[in-house]
Motif scaffolding. Sequence first.
Motif, short mmCIF file in Angstrom:
data_model
loop_
_atom_site.label_atom_id
_atom_site.label_comp_id
_atom_site.label_asym_id
_atom_site.label_seq_id
_atom_site.Cartn_x
_atom_site.Cartn_y
_atom_site.Cartn_z
N GLU A 4 0.81 -1.22 0.00
CA GLU A 4 0.00 0.00 0.00
C GLU A 4 0.85 1.27 0.00
OE1 GLU A 4 -2.56 -0.22 3.34
OE2 GLU A 4 -3.76 -1.90 2.56
N LYS A 5 2.11 1.20 0.43
CA LYS A 5 2.94 2.40 0.50
C LYS A 5 3.38 2.88 -0.88
CE LYS A 5 4.97 1.60 5.07
NZ LYS A 5 6.25 1.45 5.81
N VAL A 6 3.40 1.98 -1.84
CA VAL A 6 3.87 2.31 -3.18
C VAL A 6 2.68 2.47 -4.11
CG1 VAL A 6 5.29 1.59 -5.13
CG2 VAL A 6 6.02 1.06 -2.79
N LYS A 7 2.64 3.58 -4.84
CA LYS A 7 1.56 3.84 -5.78
C LYS A 7 1.96 3.32 -7.16
CE LYS A 7 -1.13 7.53 -7.95
NZ LYS A 7 -1.31 9.00 -8.08
N LEU A 8 1.07 2.56 -7.78
CA LEU A 8 1.31 2.00 -9.11
C LEU A 8 0.62 2.85 -10.15
CD1 LEU A 8 2.38 -0.26 -10.97
CD2 LEU A 8 0.25 -1.51 -10.52
N ASP A 9 1.37 3.22 -11.17
CA ASP A 9 0.83 4.05 -12.25
C ASP A 9 1.18 3.39 -13.58
OD1 ASP A 9 -0.27 5.98 -13.77
OD2 ASP A 9 1.14 7.59 -13.24
#
Length: 860
Positions: free
Chosen positions: A559-564
């Motif tokens: 959840e800490k890393v945003k995926l784009d």
Amino acid sequence: MTAETDHDITREPVAAHEPSPRSGSIALVLLVAAGLVAVAVGLMTLGRAQAQPYILGILAVLAMVGLFNLFAFAAGIIRFADRNLDDPIIARISDHSFDGLAVTDARGHVVYSNAAYLTLTGATGPQDVRPVERVFIGNPDVSEAVFRLLKAAREGKRQQEEVRISGQDGNQGRWLRMRVRPLGTGKREAKYAVWSIADITRDRERQEDVFQELQHAIEYLDHAPCGFFSVNPAGELAYVNATLANWLDYDLAEIGSGGLKLTDIVSGDGASLLTSIVAVPGEVKTEVFDIDLRMRTGKTMPVRLYHKLAFGADGAPGPSRTLVISRARDERSDPDRAAEVRFMRFFDHTPMAIATVDRGGNVVRANARYAKLGQALGLDSASKSIFRAVNSRDRHLLIAAINQAAEGQADIAPVEVALEGTKERWGQFFVTPVDAAENEAEAAIVHMLETTERRALENQINQSQKMETVGQLAGGIAHDFNNVLSAIMMANDFLLNAHKPTDPSFQDIMQIKQNATRAATLVRQLLAFSRRQTLRPQVLDLGDALSDLTMLLRRLIGEKVKLDLVHGRDLWPVKVDVSQFEQVIVNLAVNARDAMPDGGKLIIRTANVSTEDAGKLAYKGMPAADYVRIEVADTGTGIPADIRDKIFEPFFSTKEVGKGTGLGLSTVYGIVKQTGGFIYVDSEPGQGTSFHIFLPRHHAEPEVQVEQPAALVSAVNGAAKEATPAAEAKPRTDLTGQGTILLVEDEEGLRALNARGLRSRGYTVVEAENGVEAMEVLEEESGAIDLVVSDVVMPEMDGPTLLKAMRERNPDIKFIFVSGYAEDAFEKSLPEGQQFDFLPKPFTLSQLVAAVKETMTKAG
């Protein structure tokens, strides 16, 4: 109308209407004052009481007169006289001006004119003065200009015109400059227009004389027997004479339009010589150069340039002046001159930079390639030292070589050093001594050859060879491990079949199975790095494939890393193994997650890269072609420069012991390379990392109905199982079967386990240790053998040789190869058109019997 060259300034100025006399008078003021005094004395004689009414009446009259004057002044009816208007000096300036002056009212009548105006318009007196439009009426050369002046006068604007008045009776014509402007800015003054007429015939004649002289000078320069050109500081040709343009076969109009630069007419690197002159503020330098000019047709001609260049106070160069002398005739007429021309051509056009230096390393003479090198390295134009071209850490090597040459030592070893500049560049210097008796100023001749590309290629080859060597080692280790793991996994399956889940030993057996599965995963990664795994490529849309991975990636990165995900439009298709491609993305995503312990952003971009765009990229080793690029970028800690070249090596890891195998990126590297693609990394510490994967574009080919080898469609669904080689096959309703199987395996323990497993499923198994023994069994059993399960690498006779020999005796015999190597490693050694199935090691008992049953039931 006669033309007069001189103004008659002795003639008295006249006005069209005599000005009215001045309205004010001192005598009148004294008379009014005397009258008031007399009235006052007379009233005093009447007595105070009788005089009071008269005094009040007189004061009332004076008050009314004063009040009326105040209102009149406020309304502008009465004005105080400006003494400047009556100044005789100002009046004489306008009256005796060399230019004719006239003032016209709103109706166009002349209300004032000076003497010069009368002279220029041919008026005999004040009664004969006429406005400008009446003076030049009927003259077609002047009428249009006068019309524009009248229009400007009516609109209260300024206008100027220059006209030529034709002479009469053979007299030469004259030029007049006519101007008109409003008298002032006020509303009342704007109704008046000031006209001025000046005779500019002499100025025009002087201008025409100067123009004619300039035309003659240009004509002389254009047709001089030598060439001439000028170059501005931007390197553009500002002027070229007709002689040089004719030599070079250019049109003068094309050159004058700014369409050519110095580099367009100078052959090779000769332009660098002209632009490398050392700047000295405020000085003018003249240098002599022997170079080749390039004609429009591409041919060259030898010339000698006398190049003159002036520098400003700040050291900035101005436009150059260059004299060009053709030396083409010298090659035919004078042998000595011809030899000099040939030498200069060799000196300037050699691919090596050449310079002669003194004992201190200062350049005495240099060729064009050396001048170009200095500009490419960004050296200061004021620097004459050859040592400035070398990086400071290697400068002592070149200094030592030149000192040896200055002492007369021969056979000086070449010096390879790093060059100065922002980019990493290398050069090899060859230093040769100069005979002091011939030239005291020069101590050595220095030849320099840039070796940047050669060193880069050597590094690339060394890296490729290192990776290939490590890959071969990894492949060999993987093969041996696969044999060991196959025996472990097969024996483990027997133990699992013999023990129930309630058995105390069942958990220990499951632990063995799990560790064997982990070991198989490591072996598969080794095969991926060594590019010896079996791939099942298929045409794929990367956008859809990445979209399918989105949920898995989000769970992996947390959840800490945003995926784009940023998908390119109309992505070209590629041909890859789906499971292996997914492994590449997963490995890169996991690495990115580990590089962002405090959170961050993971960006996956896709885009098409055309052949033209690929050619512009700075990545080495990637040919220009159509690619689909996948960029996996993170905002993590980045990769230090000292380990960036090692990240793809197997077992190299920056993680703590027990938290990584060091095979993640090596697996990515192997899969991408085996697919025919390329992978590069860009990273800066603290600024994140970007992996760029280039996969070749797949071009659809016409479908050809060719019977595919069974190995490409079978191998117990090898492509699907390879992602998890130790996983159990999907449950089948019945894995038993009948028939005789010839099992060929050189490792006795593994052969025994495989035979035991097949017999437990109802098959008759005949064992053979190698290919020679298998052929003997085939002769003994004649047609009783239904299927051959054989290892690939065996002593005396390997698997492919065994297949060829058996097919000669029995063309319909069925074959399954099992190997720790990839199928591609030995498929090229098979005869064309042969069909076989392939089962990669390690495999479980259920996978073995499933492959056997599928091949046995397959139509021959």
